[in-house]
Motif scaffolding. Structure first.
Motif, PDB file in Angstrom:
ATOM      1  N   UNK A 111       0.852  -1.184   0.000  1.00 17.08           N
ATOM      2  CA  UNK A 111       0.000   0.000   0.000  1.00 17.08           C
ATOM      3  C   UNK A 111       0.891   1.238   0.000  1.00 17.08           C
ATOM      4  N   UNK A 112       0.900   1.958  -1.115  1.00 17.06           N
ATOM      5  CA  UNK A 112       1.804   3.101  -1.267  1.00 17.06           C
ATOM      6  C   UNK A 112       1.540   4.167  -0.214  1.00 17.06           C
ATOM      7  N   UNK A 113       0.283   4.361   0.148  1.00 12.85           N
ATOM      8  CA  UNK A 113      -0.067   5.429   1.081  1.00 12.85           C
ATOM      9  C   UNK A 113       0.252   5.070   2.528  1.00 12.85           C
ATOM     10  N   UNK A 114       0.244   3.773   2.871  1.00 15.85           N
ATOM     11  CA  UNK A 114       0.355   3.375   4.274  1.00 15.85           C
ATOM     12  C   UNK A 114       1.660   2.666   4.627  1.00 15.85           C
ATOM     13  N   UNK A 115       2.221   1.918   3.682  1.00 15.34           N
ATOM     14  CA  UNK A 115       3.369   1.077   4.028  1.00 15.34           C
ATOM     15  C   UNK A 115       4.681   1.857   3.994  1.00 15.34           C
ATOM     16  N   UNK A 116       5.727   1.241   4.560  1.00 15.99           N
ATOM     17  CA  UNK A 116       6.996   1.920   4.780  1.00 15.99           C
ATOM     18  C   UNK A 116       8.159   1.076   4.252  1.00 15.99           C
TER      19      UNK A 116
ATOM     20  N   UNK B  92      15.168  -7.195  13.122  1.00 16.81           N
ATOM     21  CA  UNK B  92      16.295  -6.908  12.220  1.00 16.81           C
ATOM     22  C   UNK B  92      16.496  -5.412  11.995  1.00 16.81           C
ATOM     23  N   UNK B  93      15.446  -4.630  12.217  1.00 15.75           N
ATOM     24  CA  UNK B  93      15.536  -3.194  11.889  1.00 15.75           C
ATOM     25  C   UNK B  93      15.234  -2.286  13.084  1.00 15.75           C
ATOM     26  N   UNK B  94      15.024  -2.869  14.257  1.00 15.18           N
ATOM     27  CA  UNK B  94      14.619  -2.058  15.404  1.00 15.18           C
ATOM     28  C   UNK B  94      15.684  -1.029  15.797  1.00 15.18           C
ATOM     29  N   UNK B  95      16.947  -1.303  15.522  1.00 14.09           N
ATOM     30  CA  UNK B  95      18.026  -0.364  15.874  1.00 14.09           C
ATOM     31  C   UNK B  95      18.557   0.404  14.659  1.00 14.09           C
ATOM     32  N   UNK B  96      17.885   0.250  13.522  1.00 14.46           N
ATOM     33  CA  UNK B  96      18.318   0.956  12.315  1.00 14.46           C
ATOM     34  C   UNK B  96      17.718   2.366  12.288  1.00 14.46           C
ATOM     35  N   UNK B  97      18.304   3.288  11.528  1.00 12.21           N
ATOM     36  CA  UNK B  97      17.747   4.639  11.440  1.00 12.21           C
ATOM     37  C   UNK B  97      16.394   4.641  10.737  1.00 12.21           C
ATOM     38  N   UNK B  98      15.567   5.622  11.045  1.00  8.83           N
ATOM     39  CA  UNK B  98      14.290   5.791  10.353  1.00  8.83           C
ATOM     40  C   UNK B  98      14.538   6.463   9.005  1.00  8.83           C
TER      41      UNK B  98
ATOM     42  N   UNK C  81      11.017   1.029   9.988  1.00  7.90           N
ATOM     43  CA  UNK C  81       9.795   1.593   9.411  1.00  7.90           C
ATOM     44  C   UNK C  81       8.867   2.236  10.435  1.00  7.90           C
ATOM     45  N   UNK C  82       9.203   2.102  11.694  1.00  6.67           N
ATOM     46  CA  UNK C  82       8.376   2.654  12.771  1.00  6.67           C
ATOM     47  C   UNK C  82       6.964   2.056  12.767  1.00  6.67           C
ATOM     48  N   UNK C  83       6.867   0.833  12.290  1.00 10.56           N
ATOM     49  CA  UNK C  83       5.611   0.089  12.342  1.00 10.56           C
ATOM     50  C   UNK C  83       5.960  -1.393  12.261  1.00 10.56           C
ATOM     51  N   UNK C  84       5.004  -2.228  12.604  1.00  6.83           N
ATOM     52  CA  UNK C  84       5.211  -3.673  12.566  1.00  6.83           C
ATOM     53  C   UNK C  84       5.359  -4.154  11.129  1.00  6.83           C
TER      54      UNK C  84
END
Length: 255
Positions: free
Chosen positions: A20-25, A67-73, A49-52
């Motif tokens: 979903x282009x509008x919602x996904x990250x 895998x991405x919890x400590x990566x930059x946003x 992605x700041x989301x699940x």
């Protein structure tokens, strides 16, 4: 065949939380930047992605929340990515319908002024589908005579896309080794926004491409249906679509 370039071109692939282009990250982005002298640069970033990340998305690209919890946003990475893409035309696989619209959304969410309209866009999938109609894995096998190892990883897919385009130029005499030509050839419609909700007709006039007003000019609808603008702005349309619609509305005020 090497690409005949006037500007650098950046091949981009995104791994995301969904489609979903509008919602996904974005959770991973790879950029293979090819310069006019043939030099190549490869940059791959994991992104929080700041989301699940849903299980069905992880099943495709193998990236999970931990895998991405400590990566930059993306907001933290956005200026670095924008600088890397400065002055570049853009290319990808199914990129005109997904990667570029979603990337434009991420830039807007991060308040980064990155004007996508100044770029030329080459969609290798569109060229492939017009010529052969296959998936990226099949395209890689067909054009490059190789098996795609690590499919659905951003870097593997991006590098494969770049190789496929070069092989397409070798295979088809009708394809010109020119980014202007390839951008036009790989476009399906001339869109005002990336998602194709607003298209530009042969006279250069913006028209809605969905719903009850499909085919009508945007200016006509905004004039005759004052509430339609508000409905779009309050609905689940991509930010970039709303941005373009607002620009058309403001342009009308200045006439």
């Amino acid at each position: 065949m090497n690409l005949n370039l006037k500007n650098p071109i950046a091949f981009i692939d995104l791994e995301t939380t969904g489609i979903n282009v509008a919602k996904d990250r974005i959770v991973e982005i790879c950029i293979v930047k090819v310069n006019p002298n043939g030099d190549e640069e490869v940059k791959t970033y994991r992104v929080n992605p700041e989301m699940h990340i849903p299980a069905h998305a992880s099943a495709v690209h193998g990236i999970k929340d931990e895998d991405v919890k400590d990566e930059p946003t993306f907001k933290e990475l956005g200026k670095t990515i924008a600088k890397c893409l400065e002055g570049c035309d853009l290319a990808g696989y199914n990129s005109n319908r997904f990667d570029f619209p979603l990337l434009a959304e991420e830039f807007l969410r991060a308040d980064i002024d990155f004007d996508m309209r100044k770029r030329k866009f080459v969609d290798v999938q569109t060229i492939f589908h017009k010529m052969e109609q296959r998936t990226l894995t099949a395209a890689y096998r067909f054009y490059c005579n190789k098996e795609l190892e690590g499919a659905h990883g951003a870097e593997a897919d991006t590098k494969a896309t770049y190789e496929v385009l070069k092989s397409q130029l070798d295979k088809y005499d009708s394809l010109e080794n020119d980014i202007d030509f390839l951008a036009k050839f790989s476009s399906q419609n001339k869109n005002a926004d990336f998602a194709g909700f607003i298209i530009i007709d042969e006279k250069g006039i913006e028209r809605f491409n969905f719903g009850k007003n499909k085919g009508k000019t945007v200016e006509e609808v905004l004039e005759q249906q004052p509430g339609y603008y508000g409905w779009v702005m309050n609905s689940d349309f991509p930010l970039y679509t709303k941005k373009i619609l607002t620009e058309i509305k403001l342009r009308g005020f200045n006439k």
